[in-house]
Design an enzyme around this catalytic site. Sequence first.
Site, PDB file in Angstrom:
ATOM      1  N   ARG A  79       0.844  -1.195   0.000  1.00  0.00           N
ATOM      2  CA  ARG A  79       0.000   0.000   0.000  1.00  0.00           C
ATOM      3  C   ARG A  79       0.879   1.245   0.000  1.00  0.00           C
ATOM      4  O   ARG A  79       1.889   1.303   0.710  1.00  0.00           O
ATOM      5  CB  ARG A  79      -0.922   0.013   1.218  1.00  0.00           C
ATOM      6  CG  ARG A  79      -1.900  -1.153   1.211  1.00  0.00           C
ATOM      7  CD  ARG A  79      -2.850  -1.124   2.384  1.00  0.00           C
ATOM      8  NE  ARG A  79      -3.658  -2.341   2.425  1.00  0.00           N
ATOM      9  CZ  ARG A  79      -4.500  -2.656   3.404  1.00  0.00           C
ATOM     10  NH1 ARG A  79      -4.642  -1.836   4.429  1.00  0.00           N
ATOM     11  NH2 ARG A  79      -5.197  -3.776   3.361  1.00  0.00           N
ATOM     12  N   ARG A 134       1.415  -6.333  12.648  1.00  0.00           N
ATOM     13  CA  ARG A 134       0.808  -5.734  13.842  1.00  0.00           C
ATOM     14  C   ARG A 134       0.671  -6.757  14.966  1.00  0.00           C
ATOM     15  O   ARG A 134       0.739  -6.397  16.145  1.00  0.00           O
ATOM     16  CB  ARG A 134      -0.537  -5.102  13.487  1.00  0.00           C
ATOM     17  CG  ARG A 134      -0.363  -3.886  12.570  1.00  0.00           C
ATOM     18  CD  ARG A 134      -1.570  -2.984  12.531  1.00  0.00           C
ATOM     19  NE  ARG A 134      -1.269  -1.778  11.771  1.00  0.00           N
ATOM     20  CZ  ARG A 134      -2.029  -0.683  11.773  1.00  0.00           C
ATOM     21  NH1 ARG A 134      -3.134  -0.646  12.512  1.00  0.00           N
ATOM     22  NH2 ARG A 134      -1.693   0.377  11.056  1.00  0.00           N
ATOM     23  N   ARG A 170       2.689   1.243  10.140  1.00  0.00           N
ATOM     24  CA  ARG A 170       2.136   1.663   8.847  1.00  0.00           C
ATOM     25  C   ARG A 170       3.233   1.538   7.792  1.00  0.00           C
ATOM     26  O   ARG A 170       4.049   2.435   7.612  1.00  0.00           O
ATOM     27  CB  ARG A 170       1.622   3.088   8.942  1.00  0.00           C
ATOM     28  CG  ARG A 170       0.625   3.463   7.864  1.00  0.00           C
ATOM     29  CD  ARG A 170       0.096   4.869   8.081  1.00  0.00           C
ATOM     30  NE  ARG A 170      -0.682   4.971   9.297  1.00  0.00           N
ATOM     31  CZ  ARG A 170      -1.984   4.682   9.389  1.00  0.00           C
ATOM     32  NH1 ARG A 170      -2.637   4.263   8.318  1.00  0.00           N
ATOM     33  NH2 ARG A 170      -2.619   4.816  10.539  1.00  0.00           N
ATOM     34  N   GLU A 227      -5.715  -0.808  15.709  1.00  0.00           N
ATOM     35  CA  GLU A 227      -6.395  -1.791  14.858  1.00  0.00           C
ATOM     36  C   GLU A 227      -5.443  -2.894  14.435  1.00  0.00           C
ATOM     37  O   GLU A 227      -4.318  -2.634  14.009  1.00  0.00           O
ATOM     38  CB  GLU A 227      -6.962  -1.108  13.618  1.00  0.00           C
ATOM     39  CG  GLU A 227      -7.633  -2.071  12.642  1.00  0.00           C
ATOM     40  CD  GLU A 227      -7.702  -1.540  11.228  1.00  0.00           C
ATOM     41  OE1 GLU A 227      -7.741  -2.364  10.301  1.00  0.00           O
ATOM     42  OE2 GLU A 227      -7.689  -0.303  11.052  1.00  0.00           O
ATOM     43  N   SER A 230      -9.772  -5.916  10.597  1.00  0.00           N
ATOM     44  CA  SER A 230     -11.025  -5.276  10.187  1.00  0.00           C
ATOM     45  C   SER A 230     -11.846  -6.324   9.463  1.00  0.00           C
ATOM     46  O   SER A 230     -11.364  -6.962   8.513  1.00  0.00           O
ATOM     47  CB  SER A 230     -10.734  -4.082   9.271  1.00  0.00           C
ATOM     48  OG  SER A 230     -11.891  -3.309   9.059  1.00  0.00           O
TER      49      SER A 230
END
Length: 434
Positions: free
Chosen positions: A272, A400, A287, A359, A362
């Site tokens: 990403r 994560r 990130r 987070e 999801s």
Amino acid sequence: MFDIKWISANPEAFDAALKTRGMEPVSASLISLDDERRAVVAELNAVQERRNASSKLIGQAKAQKDEARAQELMAEVSGLKDKLGELEAREKALTEEIRAALSVIPNLPAEGVPVGEDENDNVPYFRANESEATRPAKPNLGFAAKEHYELGEAMGGMDFETAAKLSGSRFVVLKGQLARLERAIGQFMIDLHVDQHGYTEVVPPYLVRDEAMYGTSQLPKFDGDFFFTAHGDGRLALIPTAEVPLTNFVRESILPEDELPLRFTALTPCFRSEAGSAGRDTRGMLRQHQFNKVEMVSITTPEKSAEEHERMLACAEEVLKRLGIHYRVMQLCTGDMGFGARRTYDIEAWLPGQNTYREISSVSVCGDFQARRMDARYRDANGKPQFVHTLNGSGVAVGRALIAVMENYQNEDGSVTIPEALRPYMGGLEKIGG
């Protein structure tokens, strides 16, 4: 993607639902375009009928040796042919204009989704008979917690400087025991979902066509959020999540209902660009441009999608329960949900080093939103093709999860205790670093 006929029949409801997602009313403009398109189609059909009728009369005129009439009719048919070409081009342009307009409108929220603007309006989610006590407790470290990158750099297993030399910012090199721990976490999660949750393991392509990205609603709205590579006369996208290839398995197909639900899982790298995230989480691994993630995808019927959503959430939660990581589940409000979702649950892991929740998964149900873009259907009990419902969820983000393990299992000497669930994947090691 939406059915323009449904919008025409329910303009007020459509605009009201979009308002909860921060959008202005668009039904009137869409309906106007569709009215124009249908008027063009009606004229096109009328011209086609006239052309067919005139073509038959040409033969009759020639049979009667009426050359003047035949020439007159042929001139008319030629003009009608030109008119048909104009109308067909106009109908095609209007159809594409409607499709393009629909393709950038987000999914409508499901009933009961909290209305709000951003993450501050998300609400905690518990099932019946569930409470904080049913989830792993927060650790009581007894000393000042360090963040994951402090621990990783101190033990020589997390190298951002070398990664920056190789690739720039938002990359990391993992080495030694930390590299093994990251691999162990991914392997543990994929085994759990396959062996105990009934998902079919898949190793999909990591490069996909624009059509696949469009099918799962990444394109055209978020073109700037991804990495692309030249391919022949076009391009291929590096997958931002395995949701893209896994969901597109059923594109342009009609499935037997008795084959549903289909459940797929994959452990893949994800890529990403993190456009719009300048200045956010610049330290550490939270990130990244490249990261590993275990993804779960389900394809099911409309009647079963809500139940499947809860099941998928439970599968993701089980990962954190087995790792002994404290977490909370938040139901996202209308303003914070992803573009293609009707309802989303975020699982947020507790990170002692940051003293906050972040987070880690999801889990979303998309209804038939993606299915319409992919033309993915099933044949119901009456033999009628219906659009499937699609669901996707992280099960979970590997990087994560590594952060969560490091921060929750850190010791005062800088070492990290290995959770029992991961020890078989670590050759029996109980601790690393320190």
